[in-house]
Write a protein that holds these residues in place. Structure first.
Motif, PDB file in Angstrom:
ATOM      1  N   PRO A   1     -25.237  10.360  74.620  1.00 56.04           N
ATOM      2  CA  PRO A   1     -25.175  11.855  74.650  1.00 56.04           C
ATOM      3  C   PRO A   1     -25.546  12.478  73.455  1.00 56.04           C
ATOM      4  O   PRO A   1     -25.200  11.953  72.327  1.00 56.04           O
ATOM      5  CB  PRO A   1     -23.659  12.288  74.994  1.00 56.04           C
ATOM      6  N   GLN A   2     -26.208  13.427  73.336  1.00 55.49           N
ATOM      7  CA  GLN A   2     -27.003  14.026  72.210  1.00 55.49           C
ATOM      8  C   GLN A   2     -25.906  15.376  71.967  1.00 55.49           C
ATOM      9  O   GLN A   2     -25.471  15.999  72.889  1.00 55.49           O
ATOM     10  CB  GLN A   2     -28.302  14.457  72.294  1.00 55.49           C
ATOM     11  N   ARG A   3     -26.229  16.008  70.829  1.00 56.75           N
ATOM     12  CA  ARG A   3     -25.611  17.256  70.325  1.00 56.75           C
ATOM     13  C   ARG A   3     -26.299  18.243  71.332  1.00 56.75           C
ATOM     14  O   ARG A   3     -27.731  18.423  71.333  1.00 56.75           O
ATOM     15  CB  ARG A   3     -25.826  17.340  68.957  1.00 56.75           C
ATOM     16  N   ILE A   4     -25.416  18.997  71.743  1.00 55.42           N
ATOM     17  CA  ILE A   4     -25.850  20.204  72.411  1.00 55.42           C
ATOM     18  C   ILE A   4     -25.778  21.482  71.301  1.00 55.42           C
ATOM     19  O   ILE A   4     -24.642  21.792  70.911  1.00 55.42           O
ATOM     20  CB  ILE A   4     -24.950  20.906  73.745  1.00 55.42           C
ATOM     21  N   SER A   5     -26.816  21.790  70.908  1.00 54.95           N
ATOM     22  CA  SER A   5     -27.056  22.746  69.746  1.00 54.95           C
ATOM     23  C   SER A   5     -27.090  24.179  70.284  1.00 54.95           C
ATOM     24  O   SER A   5     -27.293  24.472  71.459  1.00 54.95           O
ATOM     25  CB  SER A   5     -28.501  22.383  69.079  1.00 54.95           C
ATOM     26  N   TYR A   6     -27.183  25.074  69.205  1.00 53.90           N
ATOM     27  CA  TYR A   6     -27.085  26.490  69.579  1.00 53.90           C
ATOM     28  C   TYR A   6     -28.458  26.881  70.415  1.00 53.90           C
ATOM     29  O   TYR A   6     -28.512  27.768  71.115  1.00 53.90           O
ATOM     30  CB  TYR A   6     -26.799  27.333  68.467  1.00 53.90           C
ATOM     31  N   SER A   7     -29.530  26.215  69.736  1.00 56.26           N
ATOM     32  CA  SER A   7     -30.605  26.737  70.545  1.00 56.26           C
ATOM     33  C   SER A   7     -30.574  26.296  71.972  1.00 56.26           C
ATOM     34  O   SER A   7     -31.242  26.930  72.850  1.00 56.26           O
ATOM     35  CB  SER A   7     -31.793  26.340  69.844  1.00 56.26           C
ATOM     36  N   ASP A   8     -30.194  25.070  72.128  1.00 55.84           N
ATOM     37  CA  ASP A   8     -30.025  24.714  73.674  1.00 55.84           C
ATOM     38  C   ASP A   8     -29.244  25.517  74.361  1.00 55.84           C
ATOM     39  O   ASP A   8     -29.356  25.797  75.734  1.00 55.84           O
ATOM     40  CB  ASP A   8     -29.223  23.092  73.835  1.00 55.84           C
ATOM     41  N   ILE A   9     -27.919  26.242  73.776  1.00 54.65           N
ATOM     42  CA  ILE A   9     -27.260  26.985  74.310  1.00 54.65           C
ATOM     43  C   ILE A   9     -27.882  28.372  74.886  1.00 54.65           C
ATOM     44  O   ILE A   9     -27.924  29.063  75.901  1.00 54.65           O
ATOM     45  CB  ILE A   9     -26.178  27.309  73.651  1.00 54.65           C
TER      46      ILE A   9
ATOM     47  N   GLU B   1     -15.220  11.783  67.589  1.00 53.59           N
ATOM     48  CA  GLU B   1     -14.440  11.738  66.269  1.00 53.59           C
ATOM     49  C   GLU B   1     -15.457  11.635  65.141  1.00 53.59           C
ATOM     50  O   GLU B   1     -16.530  11.099  65.427  1.00 53.59           O
ATOM     51  CB  GLU B   1     -13.693  10.379  66.245  1.00 53.59           C
ATOM     52  N   ASN B   2     -15.084  12.074  63.963  1.00 54.95           N
ATOM     53  CA  ASN B   2     -15.638  12.439  62.882  1.00 54.95           C
ATOM     54  C   ASN B   2     -17.112  13.048  62.899  1.00 54.95           C
ATOM     55  O   ASN B   2     -18.115  12.878  62.314  1.00 54.95           O
ATOM     56  CB  ASN B   2     -16.008  10.951  62.375  1.00 54.95           C
ATOM     57  N   SER B   3     -17.011  14.163  63.994  1.00 55.90           N
ATOM     58  CA  SER B   3     -18.271  14.882  64.421  1.00 55.90           C
ATOM     59  C   SER B   3     -17.877  16.405  64.655  1.00 55.90           C
ATOM     60  O   SER B   3     -16.928  16.352  65.153  1.00 55.90           O
ATOM     61  CB  SER B   3     -19.104  14.305  65.405  1.00 55.90           C
ATOM     62  N   LEU B   4     -18.545  17.104  64.312  1.00 53.54           N
ATOM     63  CA  LEU B   4     -18.544  18.454  64.900  1.00 53.54           C
ATOM     64  C   LEU B   4     -19.691  18.962  65.550  1.00 53.54           C
ATOM     65  O   LEU B   4     -19.412  20.017  66.330  1.00 53.54           O
ATOM     66  CB  LEU B   4     -18.580  19.437  63.639  1.00 53.54           C
ATOM     67  N   SER B   5     -20.289  18.251  66.301  1.00 54.34           N
ATOM     68  CA  SER B   5     -21.267  18.271  67.299  1.00 54.34           C
ATOM     69  C   SER B   5     -20.648  18.188  68.599  1.00 54.34           C
ATOM     70  O   SER B   5     -20.401  17.087  68.901  1.00 54.34           O
ATOM     71  CB  SER B   5     -22.546  17.141  67.068  1.00 54.34           C
TER      72      SER B   5
ATOM     73  N   GLU C   1     -18.011   6.149  76.413  1.00 57.01           N
ATOM     74  CA  GLU C   1     -16.612   6.636  76.228  1.00 57.01           C
ATOM     75  C   GLU C   1     -16.204   6.604  74.894  1.00 57.01           C
ATOM     76  O   GLU C   1     -16.557   5.859  73.944  1.00 57.01           O
ATOM     77  CB  GLU C   1     -15.750   5.507  76.869  1.00 57.01           C
ATOM     78  N   ALA C   2     -15.394   7.990  74.629  1.00 59.62           N
ATOM     79  CA  ALA C   2     -15.069   8.192  73.087  1.00 59.62           C
ATOM     80  C   ALA C   2     -13.812   9.046  72.845  1.00 59.62           C
ATOM     81  O   ALA C   2     -13.649  10.093  73.937  1.00 59.62           O
ATOM     82  CB  ALA C   2     -16.280   8.883  72.476  1.00 59.62           C
ATOM     83  N   GLY C   3     -13.190   8.872  71.803  1.00 63.27           N
ATOM     84  CA  GLY C   3     -12.259   9.822  71.429  1.00 63.27           C
ATOM     85  C   GLY C   3     -12.713  10.985  70.530  1.00 63.27           C
ATOM     86  O   GLY C   3     -13.781  10.485  69.988  1.00 63.27           O
ATOM     87  N   GLY C   4     -11.962  11.984  70.532  1.00 65.06           N
ATOM     88  CA  GLY C   4     -12.385  13.099  69.549  1.00 65.06           C
ATOM     89  C   GLY C   4     -11.690  14.347  69.857  1.00 65.06           C
ATOM     90  O   GLY C   4     -10.419  14.270  70.040  1.00 65.06           O
ATOM     91  N   THR C   5     -12.109  15.299  69.668  1.00 63.16           N
ATOM     92  CA  THR C   5     -11.747  16.808  69.745  1.00 63.16           C
ATOM     93  C   THR C   5     -12.307  17.607  71.022  1.00 63.16           C
ATOM     94  O   THR C   5     -13.446  17.632  71.155  1.00 63.16           O
ATOM     95  CB  THR C   5     -11.986  17.552  68.495  1.00 63.16           C
ATOM     96  N   LEU C   6     -11.171  18.076  71.887  1.00 61.85           N
ATOM     97  CA  LEU C   6     -11.404  18.803  72.574  1.00 61.85           C
ATOM     98  C   LEU C   6     -11.109  20.273  72.163  1.00 61.85           C
ATOM     99  O   LEU C   6      -9.919  20.678  71.990  1.00 61.85           O
ATOM    100  CB  LEU C   6     -10.721  18.661  74.003  1.00 61.85           C
ATOM    101  N   GLN C   7     -12.057  21.373  72.452  1.00 64.13           N
ATOM    102  CA  GLN C   7     -11.777  22.544  71.831  1.00 64.13           C
ATOM    103  C   GLN C   7     -11.977  23.443  73.020  1.00 64.13           C
ATOM    104  O   GLN C   7     -13.355  23.473  73.592  1.00 64.13           O
ATOM    105  CB  GLN C   7     -12.647  22.888  70.719  1.00 64.13           C
ATOM    106  N   CYS C   8     -11.263  24.534  73.266  1.00 66.75           N
ATOM    107  CA  CYS C   8     -11.339  25.470  74.299  1.00 66.75           C
ATOM    108  C   CYS C   8     -11.294  26.827  73.870  1.00 66.75           C
ATOM    109  O   CYS C   8     -10.331  26.876  72.969  1.00 66.75           O
ATOM    110  CB  CYS C   8     -10.180  25.328  75.527  1.00 66.75           C
ATOM    111  N   GLY C   9     -12.126  27.677  74.183  1.00 69.78           N
ATOM    112  CA  GLY C   9     -12.131  29.042  73.845  1.00 69.78           C
ATOM    113  C   GLY C   9     -13.177  29.920  74.557  1.00 69.78           C
ATOM    114  O   GLY C   9     -13.930  29.665  75.355  1.00 69.78           O
ATOM    115  N   ALA C  10     -12.961  31.139  73.893  1.00 73.15           N
ATOM    116  CA  ALA C  10     -13.904  32.091  74.654  1.00 73.15           C
ATOM    117  C   ALA C  10     -15.070  32.415  73.779  1.00 73.15           C
ATOM    118  O   ALA C  10     -15.319  32.004  72.528  1.00 73.15           O
ATOM    119  CB  ALA C  10     -13.395  33.423  74.886  1.00 73.15           C
TER     120      ALA C  10
END
Length: 162
Positions: free
Chosen positions: A46-54, A69-73, A153-162
């Motif tokens: 899977p690839q990074r969903i960029s702001y331009s994609d959004i 993990e080890n990514s902010l993407s 399959e990967a571990g990492g960070t799940l961030q939820c917000g508005a």
């Protein structure tokens, strides 16, 4: 023609003085057929969903995003009425399983589409405030193909917000 193809190995083994157990032979044929009819999973990246994609695909809204993990993407987005992955340069839209487990911000744990499905999990109930309207948890992402085989399959960070 198929009968002849099966008869040749039987003749060769009996010609060598070896007798094959018919049950073992049937099991071997069944195993080969199963491998043919049920090929192994083909991994995806899977690839990074960029702001331009959004912006381009109007993916704005409250929900959850997953970064390995080890990514902010962010590579998966979960919203109340749709989920998103980016594979092969293409944004895929998936439908939520609204009868299943929920996540914060009215998003869902499971989303599915015609070719892929994904599952987002919080691996800890303890989240950390990560912005004015966002919370982060340790999490995981599992992507499966249409046969239900895990392709990522990967571990990492799940961030939820508005």
């Amino acid at each position: 023609m198929m009968v002849a193809a099966l008869a040749v190995p039987a003749l060769l083994t009996s010609a060598c003085g070896e007798e094959r157990d018919p049950a073992q032979e049937a099991a071997d044929v069944a195993e080969i057929r199963a491998m043919h009819d049920n090929p192994p999973a083909v991994p995806v990246d899977p690839q990074r969903i960029s702001y331009s994609d959004i912006e381009k695909n109007d993916l704005f809204g409250a929900g959850c995003g997953f970064a390995p993990e080890n990514s902010l993407s962010v590579i998966a987005l979960a919203q109340p009425d749709r989920g998103f992955l980016k594979l092969g340069g293409e944004i895929l839209t998936l439908s939520p399983d609204k009868g299943g487990a929920s996540l914060p911000m009215d998003s869902w744990q499971n989303y599915s589409g015609s070719d892929f499905a994904f599952e987002l999990m919080r691996t800890s109930e303890t989240g950390e405030q990560s912005g004015v309207e966002a919370t982060s948890w340790p999490g995981s992402l599992r992507i499966s193909d249409r046969q239900g085989k895990t392709v990522y399959e990967a571990g990492g960070t799940l961030q939820c917000g508005a």
